[in-house]
Design a protein around this motif. Structure first.
Motif, PDB file in Angstrom:
ATOM      1  N   ASP A  90      -4.335  -7.456   5.058  1.00 32.27           N
ATOM      2  CA  ASP A  90      -5.242  -6.961   6.085  1.00 32.27           C
ATOM      3  C   ASP A  90      -4.774  -7.320   7.493  1.00 32.27           C
ATOM      4  O   ASP A  90      -5.366  -6.852   8.471  1.00 32.27           O
ATOM      5  CB  ASP A  90      -6.656  -7.508   5.879  1.00 32.27           C
ATOM      6  N   THR A  91      -3.757  -8.148   7.595  1.00 30.67           N
ATOM      7  CA  THR A  91      -3.232  -8.541   8.896  1.00 30.67           C
ATOM      8  C   THR A  91      -2.755  -7.316   9.664  1.00 30.67           C
ATOM      9  O   THR A  91      -1.930  -6.548   9.173  1.00 30.67           O
ATOM     10  CB  THR A  91      -2.090  -9.542   8.731  1.00 30.67           C
ATOM     11  N   ALA A  92      -3.290  -7.130  10.872  1.00 35.92           N
ATOM     12  CA  ALA A  92      -2.961  -5.958  11.674  1.00 35.92           C
ATOM     13  C   ALA A  92      -3.663  -6.067  13.016  1.00 35.92           C
ATOM     14  O   ALA A  92      -4.529  -6.920  13.214  1.00 35.92           O
ATOM     15  CB  ALA A  92      -3.394  -4.671  10.968  1.00 35.92           C
ATOM     16  N   VAL A  93      -3.292  -5.181  13.922  1.00 40.09           N
ATOM     17  CA  VAL A  93      -4.074  -4.960  15.124  1.00 40.09           C
ATOM     18  C   VAL A  93      -5.116  -3.903  14.784  1.00 40.09           C
ATOM     19  O   VAL A  93      -4.775  -2.818  14.311  1.00 40.09           O
ATOM     20  CB  VAL A  93      -3.206  -4.497  16.307  1.00 40.09           C
ATOM     21  N   TYR A  94      -6.380  -4.220  15.024  1.00 41.08           N
ATOM     22  CA  TYR A  94      -7.477  -3.317  14.711  1.00 41.08           C
ATOM     23  C   TYR A  94      -7.951  -2.617  15.973  1.00 41.08           C
ATOM     24  O   TYR A  94      -8.169  -3.258  17.004  1.00 41.08           O
ATOM     25  CB  TYR A  94      -8.630  -4.078  14.061  1.00 41.08           C
ATOM     26  N   TYR A  95      -8.123  -1.297  15.883  1.00 38.84           N
ATOM     27  CA  TYR A  95      -8.497  -0.475  17.019  1.00 38.84           C
ATOM     28  C   TYR A  95      -9.821   0.230  16.768  1.00 38.84           C
ATOM     29  O   TYR A  95     -10.050   0.771  15.684  1.00 38.84           O
ATOM     30  CB  TYR A  95      -7.433   0.597  17.294  1.00 38.84           C
ATOM     31  N   CYS A  96     -10.668   0.240  17.766  1.00 43.92           N
ATOM     32  CA  CYS A  96     -11.872   1.052  17.780  1.00 43.92           C
ATOM     33  C   CYS A  96     -11.526   2.434  18.313  1.00 43.92           C
ATOM     34  O   CYS A  96     -10.771   2.563  19.282  1.00 43.92           O
ATOM     35  CB  CYS A  96     -12.926   0.383  18.660  1.00 43.92           C
ATOM     36  N   ALA A  97     -12.073   3.477  17.690  1.00 45.98           N
ATOM     37  CA  ALA A  97     -11.804   4.846  18.103  1.00 45.98           C
ATOM     38  C   ALA A  97     -13.093   5.648  18.123  1.00 45.98           C
ATOM     39  O   ALA A  97     -13.996   5.415  17.322  1.00 45.98           O
ATOM     40  CB  ALA A  97     -10.797   5.502  17.153  1.00 45.98           C
ATOM     41  N   ALA A  98     -13.170   6.613  19.040  1.00 48.25           N
ATOM     42  CA  ALA A  98     -14.360   7.437  19.184  1.00 48.25           C
ATOM     43  C   ALA A  98     -13.989   8.866  19.521  1.00 48.25           C
ATOM     44  O   ALA A  98     -12.869   9.150  19.960  1.00 48.25           O
ATOM     45  CB  ALA A  98     -15.290   6.864  20.263  1.00 48.25           C
ATOM     46  N   GLY A  99     -14.951   9.777  19.350  1.00 47.72           N
ATOM     47  CA  GLY A  99     -14.730  11.177  19.644  1.00 47.72           C
ATOM     48  C   GLY A  99     -13.874  11.884  18.622  1.00 47.72           C
ATOM     49  O   GLY A  99     -13.154  12.833  18.962  1.00 47.72           O
ATOM     50  N   GLY A 100     -13.950  11.449  17.383  1.00 51.49           N
ATOM     51  CA  GLY A 100     -13.112  11.996  16.331  1.00 51.49           C
ATOM     52  C   GLY A 100     -13.600  13.331  15.798  1.00 51.49           C
ATOM     53  O   GLY A 100     -14.795  13.539  15.606  1.00 51.49           O
ATOM     54  N   ARG A 101     -12.658  14.209  15.534  1.00 51.61           N
ATOM     55  CA  ARG A 101     -12.948  15.493  14.906  1.00 51.61           C
ATOM     56  C   ARG A 101     -12.854  15.383  13.384  1.00 51.61           C
ATOM     57  O   ARG A 101     -13.710  15.902  12.671  1.00 51.61           O
ATOM     58  CB  ARG A 101     -11.982  16.553  15.427  1.00 51.61           C
ATOM     59  N   ILE A 102     -11.823  14.713  12.908  1.00 52.63           N
ATOM     60  CA  ILE A 102     -11.625  14.419  11.500  1.00 52.63           C
ATOM     61  C   ILE A 102     -11.629  12.913  11.341  1.00 52.63           C
ATOM     62  O   ILE A 102     -10.820  12.221  11.980  1.00 52.63           O
ATOM     63  CB  ILE A 102     -10.303  15.017  10.975  1.00 52.63           C
ATOM     64  N   VAL A 103     -12.492  12.373  10.509  1.00 49.49           N
ATOM     65  CA  VAL A 103     -12.765  10.938  10.521  1.00 49.49           C
ATOM     66  C   VAL A 103     -11.547  10.095  10.174  1.00 49.49           C
ATOM     67  O   VAL A 103     -11.411   8.972  10.685  1.00 49.49           O
ATOM     68  CB  VAL A 103     -13.937  10.587   9.582  1.00 49.49           C
ATOM     69  N   TYR A 104     -10.658  10.578   9.319  1.00 48.96           N
ATOM     70  CA  TYR A 104      -9.563   9.757   8.840  1.00 48.96           C
ATOM     71  C   TYR A 104      -8.227  10.053   9.502  1.00 48.96           C
ATOM     72  O   TYR A 104      -7.215   9.449   9.132  1.00 48.96           O
ATOM     73  CB  TYR A 104      -9.405   9.899   7.318  1.00 48.96           C
ATOM     74  N   ARG A 105      -8.198  10.962  10.478  1.00 47.76           N
ATOM     75  CA  ARG A 105      -6.959  11.312  11.168  1.00 47.76           C
ATOM     76  C   ARG A 105      -6.949  10.717  12.570  1.00 47.76           C
ATOM     77  O   ARG A 105      -7.763  11.068  13.417  1.00 47.76           O
ATOM     78  CB  ARG A 105      -6.796  12.823  11.258  1.00 47.76           C
ATOM     79  N   ARG A 106      -5.994   9.834  12.841  1.00 49.81           N
ATOM     80  CA  ARG A 106      -5.953   9.154  14.128  1.00 49.81           C
ATOM     81  C   ARG A 106      -5.706  10.100  15.290  1.00 49.81           C
ATOM     82  O   ARG A 106      -6.197   9.875  16.398  1.00 49.81           O
ATOM     83  CB  ARG A 106      -4.902   8.041  14.118  1.00 49.81           C
ATOM     84  N   ASP A 107      -4.945  11.169  15.053  1.00 50.99           N
ATOM     85  CA  ASP A 107      -4.636  12.112  16.121  1.00 50.99           C
ATOM     86  C   ASP A 107      -5.831  12.959  16.528  1.00 50.99           C
ATOM     87  O   ASP A 107      -5.768  13.654  17.542  1.00 50.99           O
ATOM     88  CB  ASP A 107      -3.483  13.021  15.712  1.00 50.99           C
ATOM     89  N   GLU A 108      -6.924  12.916  15.765  1.00 53.20           N
ATOM     90  CA  GLU A 108      -8.115  13.692  16.070  1.00 53.20           C
ATOM     91  C   GLU A 108      -9.120  12.934  16.930  1.00 53.20           C
ATOM     92  O   GLU A 108     -10.147  13.500  17.303  1.00 53.20           O
ATOM     93  CB  GLU A 108      -8.792  14.144  14.774  1.00 53.20           C
ATOM     94  N   GLN A 114      -8.519  -1.252  23.129  1.00 50.91           N
ATOM     95  CA  GLN A 114      -7.237  -1.894  23.404  1.00 50.91           C
ATOM     96  C   GLN A 114      -6.619  -2.539  22.169  1.00 50.91           C
ATOM     97  O   GLN A 114      -5.429  -2.865  22.178  1.00 50.91           O
ATOM     98  CB  GLN A 114      -7.411  -2.955  24.501  1.00 50.91           C
ATOM     99  N   GLY A 115      -7.399  -2.731  21.133  1.00 54.30           N
ATOM    100  CA  GLY A 115      -6.933  -3.375  19.926  1.00 54.30           C
ATOM    101  C   GLY A 115      -7.198  -4.864  19.931  1.00 54.30           C
ATOM    102  O   GLY A 115      -7.158  -5.516  20.973  1.00 54.30           O
ATOM    103  N   THR A 116      -7.467  -5.414  18.756  1.00 56.05           N
ATOM    104  CA  THR A 116      -7.671  -6.847  18.609  1.00 56.05           C
ATOM    105  C   THR A 116      -6.928  -7.323  17.366  1.00 56.05           C
ATOM    106  O   THR A 116      -6.972  -6.682  16.316  1.00 56.05           O
ATOM    107  CB  THR A 116      -9.178  -7.189  18.531  1.00 56.05           C
ATOM    108  N   GLN A 117      -6.226  -8.436  17.498  1.00 54.01           N
ATOM    109  CA  GLN A 117      -5.366  -8.933  16.427  1.00 54.01           C
ATOM    110  C   GLN A 117      -6.181  -9.664  15.369  1.00 54.01           C
ATOM    111  O   GLN A 117      -6.971 -10.554  15.683  1.00 54.01           O
ATOM    112  CB  GLN A 117      -4.302  -9.877  16.998  1.00 54.01           C
ATOM    113  N   VAL A 118      -5.953  -9.291  14.119  1.00 56.86           N
ATOM    114  CA  VAL A 118      -6.515  -9.993  12.968  1.00 56.86           C
ATOM    115  C   VAL A 118      -5.353 -10.512  12.134  1.00 56.86           C
ATOM    116  O   VAL A 118      -4.497  -9.736  11.705  1.00 56.86           O
ATOM    117  CB  VAL A 118      -7.412  -9.083  12.116  1.00 56.86           C
ATOM    118  N   THR A 119      -5.322 -11.814  11.911  1.00 57.56           N
ATOM    119  CA  THR A 119      -4.269 -12.430  11.120  1.00 57.56           C
ATOM    120  C   THR A 119      -4.901 -13.195   9.961  1.00 57.56           C
ATOM    121  O   THR A 119      -5.758 -14.052  10.177  1.00 57.56           O
ATOM    122  CB  THR A 119      -3.421 -13.385  11.967  1.00 57.56           C
TER     123      THR A 119
END
Length: 122
Positions: A90-108, A114-119
């Motif tokens: 699960d270690t990763a930078v986690y990002y909040c996203a809004a205004g999505g057209r397709i829930v699972y596609r990041r490009d939407e 800004q992202g927050t680090q989870v280690t």
């Protein structure tokens, strides 16, 4: 102006828990899907969890089902990701996203935090 402010990342041992927060301004939860993505070293940014545009449905990546829970406080325009039974993967930078057209596609998604680090240590 749309702004997403994240907090709650940190270092935790395997099996532990963290709660991430994303405070949104300049939009409502009716503006589109709102959720969380993460990006681990050497990997592409991937979908984690999200609300549908109307908030009636939630979606989770198979890798986090049963361990992570997405929620929100409508009065505060704040979204949360409760992460339990954390694993080193699960270690990763986690990002909040809004205004999505397709829930699972990041490009939407139109807006990102800004992202927050989870280690997660072994």
């Amino acid at each position: 102006q749309v702004q997403l402010e994240e907090s709650g990342g940190g270092l935790v041992q395997a099996g532990g828990s963290l709660r991430l927060s994303c405070a949104a301004s300049g939009l409502t939860f009716r503006s589109g899907a709102m959720g969380w993505f993460r990006q681990a070293p050497g990997k592409e940014r991937e979908f984690v969890a999200a609300f549908s545009w109307n908030g009636v449905s939630t979606y989770y990546a198979d890798s986090v089902k049963g361990r992570f829970t997405i929620s929100r406080d409508n009065a505060k325009n704040t979204m949360y990701l409760q992460m339990n039974s954390l694993k080193p993967e699960d270690t990763a930078v986690y990002y909040c996203a809004a205004g999505g057209r397709i829930v699972y596609r990041r490009d939407e998604y139109n807006y990102w935090g800004q992202g927050t680090q989870v280690t997660v240590s072994s």
